[in-house]
Design an enzyme around this catalytic site. Structure first.
Site, short mmCIF file in Angstrom:
data_model
loop_
_atom_site.label_atom_id
_atom_site.label_comp_id
_atom_site.label_asym_id
_atom_site.label_seq_id
_atom_site.Cartn_x
_atom_site.Cartn_y
_atom_site.Cartn_z
N GLU A 67 38.59 43.85 45.76
CA GLU A 67 37.80 44.04 46.86
C GLU A 67 38.45 44.68 48.20
O GLU A 67 38.13 45.43 48.90
CB GLU A 67 36.83 42.90 47.41
CG GLU A 67 36.04 42.28 46.29
CD GLU A 67 36.80 41.38 45.21
OE1 GLU A 67 38.15 41.17 45.41
OE2 GLU A 67 36.04 41.18 44.43
N ARG A 82 19.44 38.37 45.62
CA ARG A 82 19.38 38.13 44.35
C ARG A 82 17.93 38.02 43.97
O ARG A 82 17.51 38.79 42.97
CB ARG A 82 20.15 37.10 43.90
CG ARG A 82 20.13 37.08 42.30
CD ARG A 82 20.95 35.80 41.85
NE ARG A 82 20.93 35.83 40.14
CZ ARG A 82 20.15 35.32 39.54
NH1 ARG A 82 19.07 34.57 40.29
NH2 ARG A 82 20.12 35.04 38.30
#
Lengths: 609, 609
Positions: B357, B465
């Site tokens: 990342e 989500r």
């Protein structure tokens, strides 16, 4: 005597079966990533490791870190088969079960929470470092996935382990070729993995990760490692053992369906009727633990000018003398954070972390699980490098982990914005369970260091670059969750809340305003979290208005914390950094950001108009 | 025709002299780290690079990234000698000078701010990636220190460059053996550095970094690289050229003293009377830029259930079709963040970042400097891995950089705490100048993606989500800094502020309470920063009390932002996550943390008692 390969293979198949069944029951989870590692897990837990299923402490035993945390179901399965846990595997991921989706210390067998990839090896290296220092024999095994080896932190851990000669550390990389969303970068190029570990100073061996006998032989070779950590690069297949899963894309984080699909998968695994017993094996030795509490003895005179970062070093060195559990690690900034004072008196308990802050925090966490009280230090701004590690460390619930960030805020001066921590209070406050301390002088620093060493969990201490005057007598105490009201009268018209360098500016502002017959209250908010709600609410009620002044960005720091604490009792004017700072002298920058005494005076005057 | 070595050496000595004089004038800075790189800088800027000192855009030219940002004085010196800048070098580190202590865009010649080590190569790799996509010829040179190669992010960048075949990228490591607080891990073991770069897929060459002719030859070799990035491992000495500085410890970040010490140092450098002119050299080509604005066209029906993460992917794919500047990078989570929808329609503008990342964000920043509008995505919790990169990206002031964190909060359910972002709002809010957006439904997501692509600087988008109902009509707009008041009446007794998933719970709570004749106001705070102060203050005044409900830790998030915004107008009850969550169903976890409709109803009732 090694366990026979046929039994270990059958156990591996059984672990695969458990992984399939438990994830299907849960309706989510990662069975295929468990299946690639099943043979490795079977050999490790039923043959290679010296451990005691009755004792999760890890003391005088080999320990295991599951860096590829999404393989949690097979960890639970192997612990269950070994008799270490009693829970029903089919409770996986349920709200009432310790068998979580990724490993957490809700199971006593989990030393460090994983699930953010690339972190396990750092913690394992920290454990191995501590074990080497203690001259204990227990080894540390760490299972990684291949996808996570793309994380730079893995190479930070690798170099740390190599430079420290941690031959008690064994890393196993389960190279199953497939990541979450597609093939990994290197797929089955096992040789390149080996070349990388060798270039980073490790012994490395390639092995077929599904060949039990070959795994046993490789683990035996790892036992012979001298002076170097050992990496086992295991070629495996995701979903191994079930034809419609093996080496297939699209099966990451996806259980098989209940009913026929599960039955078909389990049938393909064949005979799983095996039971194996783990004979408890322990090492004779164990570290001697001191029983002395960490303790400081500040010896300053009021008004003496000492940087809090320097007092940090002095306090740490003092702790070192009679508390043998205290260890320190620093990211090549020890002459600035003053961690070098600790190194001077306890070189064998100091780890040089070099410029690799992720591993610094991860290794410190690992040390905590070996009974240490670790202090990790660097410039506060570079703690942001390790934020994911700090977040995960909080989930690991270590007994102790102290992080010290120096050079906070614009008051560092000429080095410029890249070296100024302006977000650290926000990031550390947001960590659930973390304690955030911000001393303003040498005495409070030393006392808070002692407190940090005795406070459970993660403690963050923010120190400053400039010298500041000693404000407190050497016998003053600074309990967590309290504050110091330094100036107060019945007539106070406003309260100024400062911390660190701004406390001194607030005091100077008080004196200037006093001459104008404007009495103000001054609070030193040395405990930023937990915050002293009671004192702040009293000040809000009594003075009717609060000004917070912080050498930090105005979002998520002291101002908002104070604002939340006082609720609707009084308006809070938040003074702090709004714009990107630049190079300049500390006083120019303090003034430009409204943090110096003159600016505080002006703010107070304008509010009282 | 190459410039003669004698002249380049003399220029290197002149750059050393500037570095000494400017740091001594400033009273701080890092002259010795400049001196080790002086020969490299002289060869690069006066011989090797094709560049135009009149044009800092970097377009159709080679560009340079100073990853070892503390060597800023020699960057300013070489730019001055080349005629690219006019500032007096002796203003170094002054409040009124663009010549800061570490490179920042206060000088137009600085593309990315550096000073947090190990980041420059990630940005350089992003630039080289964009240049490869655009088929432009300009190369990217990146100068690193040896100490910073300990940062794992360097290896993340290395593998990214290799896997993408970025042969326009040249890394030069100035291996001067000494870090800040002592010798580096590898000191002068140049071969190991080379082995590491080779193991990571690079061409690598070792060179005496003080031998001008050898450097010229090595740069010539780098021009021949095909399909691989090229690393030059330069053996150098810190403080080179001055006997009492060269290869000596204790001189990091320390200028020589005014007067005799400076004179002695300068005298040792010998003749520095040289002047060299850089002949502007440009490449013929340049990328074609589209002029079309990024645009979405949401097509949902009210009540339709769509996860905001999925709407992110749809919107991104829509942007791709007519705005050629939009590029995307993801950290092996593209099937979860739905960045794969972009890859499906624009594979050549999608970079697979794998599980790394830090490089993902650093490379995205680099892409921004090649005229791209980069979108970088991963689970929101893993954005914390790149926090130092985000902090530094903010200092770089990119035209565009959009970060999308998916799977925010406890509402992800069974995966457990390691996968739940609970600190991301705090960390992103603390970034100076950052915009923080948090859509609650598919329409607001798409609109906010469009807005993000048009908003200058860093924009963070938080997606969820679970599927949520579409609340807004397709033609609704969502300006930055505003909010939506979804339920409102004159009789409202309390205001509930939600964002993302909690908006839906607040609406459900509204309906339940309405039946009890308790009218509440409901605000969707989709723009978390900047925040809609006006609407919140109005609600505070009109309803007298605010409850904020966030799927995030209670420190530094929405509750504190609201609290700070409304000042003393009304008390704010902050509902959010206080304790470490665990695995469970989304609804169990929402309820356990007081975030669901039933809990909101209970909170409101208890407050109105």
């Amino acid at each position: 005597m090694p366990v026979d390969a046929a039994s270990l293979f059958k156990m591996a198949q059984k672990l695969r079966r458990h992984s399939l069944e438990s994830t299907t029951a849960a309706g989510s989870g990662h069975p295929t990533t468990c299946m690639s590692s099943a043979d490795i897990m079977s050999v490790l837990f039923f043959d290679e490791m010296n451990w005691d299923p009755r004792d999760p402490s890890g003391m005088a035993q080999d320990v295991f870190v599951l860096s590829k945390g999404h393989a949690a179901p097979i960890l639970w399965a192997v612990l269950k088969e070994a008799g270490a846990i009693q829970e029903d595997l089919l409770t996986l991921r349920r709200f009432d079960s310790p068998l979580e989706g990724h490993p957490t210390p809700h199971s006593p067998w989990v030393r460090v929470a994983t699930g953010s990839l690339g972190q396990g090896l750092c913690a394992a290296a920290g454990m191995a470092w501590a074990r080497k220092r203690d001259a204990t024999k227990g080894r540390v095994f760490c299972l990684l996935g291949d996808g996570e080896v793309a994380e730079g932190s893995v190479w930070e851990a690798a170099q740390f382990a190599a430079v420290n000669g941690l031959d008690r550390l064994v890393a196993i990389v389960d190279i199953n070729r497939l990541g979450q969303s597609g093939p990994t970068m290197l797929q089955h190029d096992i040789g390149t993995y080996a070349a990388r570990f060798r270039a980073f100073g490790w012994e490395a061996a390639e092995v077929d990760g599904h060949d039990i006998a070959a795994l046993q032989k490789t683990f035996a070779a790892a036992q012979q490692a001298k002076g170097k950590p050992f990496a086992i690069l295991a070629k495996t297949f995701k979903g191994r053992g079930v034809s419609f899963l093996e080496d297939k894309e699209g099966w990451h984080g996806r259980p098989v369906k209940k009913g026929d699909e599960l039955q078909k998968a389990v049938a393909e695994l064949g005979d799983t009727s095996i039971q194996l017993k783990v004979e408890p094996r322990r090492y004779a030795d164990g570290p001697t633990r001191s029983i002395r509490q960490p303790k400081v003895e500040p010896k300053y005179t009021l008004g003496q000018e000492v940087a809090t970062r320097e007092a940090y070093g002095s306090a740490l060195a003092r702790l070192a003398t009679d508390c043998m559990e205290v260890v320190a690690i620093d990211g090549d900034t020890k002459n600035s954070t003053f961690a070098e004072k600790f190194k001077d008196v306890a070189p064998d308990r100091f780890a040089e972390g070099y410029i690799a802050e992720q591993n610094m925090v991860g290794a410190a966490l690992g040390m905590a699980y070996e009974g240490k009280i670790p202090f990790a230090s660097t410039f506060a701004c570079f703690m942001s490098r390790a934020y994911d590690f700090i977040r995960m460390a909080a989930l690991s619930k270590p007994k102790h982990l102290v992080l010290c960030g120096s050079h906070a805020g614009v008051s560092i001066g000429e080095d410029g914005a890249s070296q100024m921590a302006l977000e650290d209070l926000a990031m550390m406050r947001a960590i659930i369970g973390a304690t955030v301390l911000y001393p303003s002088d040498a005495v409070s620093t030393e006392r808070l260091i002692e407190t940090a060493a005795r406070t459970p969990g993660i403690v963050y201490i923010r120190t400053s670059r400039p010298k500041t005057k000693v404000l407190y007598a050497n016998d003053e105490y600074f309990p967590v969750g309290q504050s110091k009201t330094l100036r107060s009268s019945k007539a106070d018209r406003i309260t100024v809340v400062g911390a660190g360098v701004t406390v001194h500016e607030a005091l100077a502002a008080h004196d200037i305003l006093a001459k104008e017959a404007i009495p103000i209250r001054v609070i030193d908010l040395y405990s930023v979290k937990p915050i002293d709600v009671e004192t702040l609410r009293l000040a809000a009620s009594e003075t009717g208005r609060i000004v917070s002044v912080e050498d930090h960005a105005v979002w998520g720091g002291i101002g908002e914390a104070v604002s939340a604490a006082v609720g609707g009792l009084a308006p809070v004017t938040i003074v702090g950094v709004h714009e990107t700072p630049r190079s300049g002298t500390p006083s120019e920058l303090m003034h430009a950001n409204g943090l110096d005494a003159a600016s505080i005076v002006a703010t107070v005057r304008s509010l009282l108009k």
